[in-house]
Design an enzyme around this catalytic site. Structure first.
Site, PDB file in Angstrom:
ATOM      1  N   GLU A 135       0.855  -1.178   0.000  1.00 11.33           N
ATOM      2  CA  GLU A 135       0.000   0.000   0.000  1.00 11.33           C
ATOM      3  C   GLU A 135       0.898   1.239   0.000  1.00 11.33           C
ATOM      4  OE1 GLU A 135      -2.880  -0.112   3.258  1.00 11.33           O
ATOM      5  OE2 GLU A 135      -2.744   2.062   3.342  1.00 11.33           O
ATOM      6  N   GLU A 140      -2.976  11.980   2.750  1.00 12.29           N
ATOM      7  CA  GLU A 140      -3.771  11.455   3.857  1.00 12.29           C
ATOM      8  C   GLU A 140      -3.559  12.307   5.108  1.00 12.29           C
ATOM      9  OE1 GLU A 140      -3.022   7.353   4.722  1.00 12.29           O
ATOM     10  OE2 GLU A 140      -4.836   7.141   5.914  1.00 12.29           O
TER      11      GLU A 140
END
Ligand SMILES: *[C@@H]1O[C@H](CO)[C@@H](O)[C@H](O)[C@H]1NC(C)=O
Ligand SMILES: *[C@@H]1O[C@H](CO)[C@@H](O)[C@H](O)[C@H]1NC(C)=O
Ligand SMILES: *[C@@H]1O[C@H](CO)[C@@H](O)[C@H](O)[C@H]1NC(C)=O
Ligand SMILES: *[C@@H]1O[C@H](CO)[C@@H](O)[C@H](O)[C@H]1NC(C)=O
Ligand SMILES: *[C@@H]1O[C@H](CO)[C@@H](O)[C@H](O)[C@H]1NC(C)=O
Length: 302
Positions: A135, A140
């Site tokens: 990932e 974010e």
């Protein structure tokens, strides 16, 4: 203020990596094609958020998404009050149908979701066998944070050099999923306005993530000109990079806004500048109560 507004997402693949990187455009997502080229995830939130991810039809009919004027909007419900014990506030999570291994990913954003209880993530990952295929977090953060956080997560041993040429600040150099509360090897960007209210006030900016066989780098710039990027904000290089090919491959692009959950809920109202203390708040339960009962906090207005 929980909307994501983008002009385009460009995926550029390498023609060659040596002696110098050369690129060619292989995929562009913009207002004309993004809703055809991405699936709408409609299951329960894998990150445990207080959210109901709705399918395309529901999102379109309730104005959670839009794609006019060469821009893409991904929003959340900002009209209704929900039950704290229920599934959560409606939002969308979209996942690219195409998968990618390596390349340069350029994302031109005008606005990111911001505010108490929100948790935006724009990342790449394998969908069929997570976490086996790794990932890569590109954009974010949660609540009222104003600095981007880029983290990679890998299955199995994967540590990286903390001496990499990057301007950001390491949170951890251990990228193993489930270590260190699952934070991966993450870097907090140090340039101003890389996330949140300041990013939005600036009119947005451009993020880029370059994924090669030996490094993963990312950064942001207020201008859509890669010459202005300079040193990366986050740079992930060896010893893990020796096994990048086994740890990161066939990633979809995922964009979602969730609420509360482990990160936004766990830091909600803790009283730091990124997570300001609101009177009477300060726990995961109070994050859920706040998100459930304050639709006006999530309107599309700037
Ligand atoms: C949007 O993307 C499509 C598909 O890649 C491309 O053909 C088109 O030129 C793009 N539109 C703009 C305005 O860039
Ligand atoms: C918006 O998305 C729909 C569904 O993919 C598409 O049919 C339509 O042409 C898009 N509108 C614009 C203005 O690009
Ligand atoms: C929900 O997602 C599944 C899996 O992608 C899909 O098969 C199904 O059609 C979706 N449901 C709706 C209502 O879109
Ligand atoms: C760090 O990166 C910048 C921008 O790419 C470059 O100019 C500089 O020489 C690099 N420094 C080192 C020590 O590699
Ligand atoms: C990635 O996907 C391609 C195409 O589906 C497949 O051939 C390949 O084996 C996959 N790579 C890995 C490492 O699983």
């Amino acid at each position: 203020m929980a909307r994501l507004k983008a002009a385009s997402v460009l995926i550029v693949q390498f023609l060659s990596q040596a002696p110098a990187l050369q690129y060619q455009l292989i995929q562009e997502y913009n207002a004309s094609n993004i809703f055809e080229e991405f699936n709408f995830f409609n299951g329960s939130d894998p990150t445990g958020g207080f959210v109901q991810y709705v399918p395309f039809d529901v999102a379109a009919n309730t104005q959670l998404i839009g794609n006019g004027s060469d821009q893409i909007y991904l929003g959340v419900d900002s009209s209704n009050i929900y039950t704290p014990g229920g599934p959560g506030r409606p939002s969308v999570r979209i996942e690219s149908k195409l998968t990618f291994t390596e390349g340069l990913f350029v994302i031109d954003l005008l606005h990111v979701p911001v505010g108490c209880g929100t948790w935006l993530a724009l990342w790449t990952t394998g969908l069929s066998s997570w976490p086996a295929d790794g990932e890569i977090g590109i954009i974010e953060n949660v609540n009222d944070a104003r600095s981007n956080n880029a983290a990679i997560h890998a299955k199995g041993e994967c540590s990286v050099l903390d001496t990499a040429n990057q301007t950001g600040t390491w949170k951890s150099t251990d990228c193993i999923i489930n270590h260190d509360d699952n934070q991966g090897c993450g870097t907090v960007f140090t340039e101003p306005a890389s996330f949140g209210a300041d990013f939005n006030t600036n009119g947005g900016g451009v993020y880029a993530m370059e994924w090669t066989s030996s490094s993963i780098r990312s950064g942001s710039s207020p201008l859509p000109d890669s010459d202005t990027f300079g040193a990366p904000s986050a740079s992930v290089e060896g010893p893990c990079s020796a096994s990048f090919g086994e740890k990161f491959f066939n990633h979809s692009i995922v964009i979602d806004t969730t609420f509360c959950g482990g990160w936004a809920g766990g830091t909600f109202g803790t009283g730091t500048s990124a997570y300001p203390l609101k009177e009477g708040l300060g726990s995961l339960d109070s994050c859920v109560d706040y998100v459930a009962s304050n639709p006006g906090a999530f309107t599309w207005g700037v």
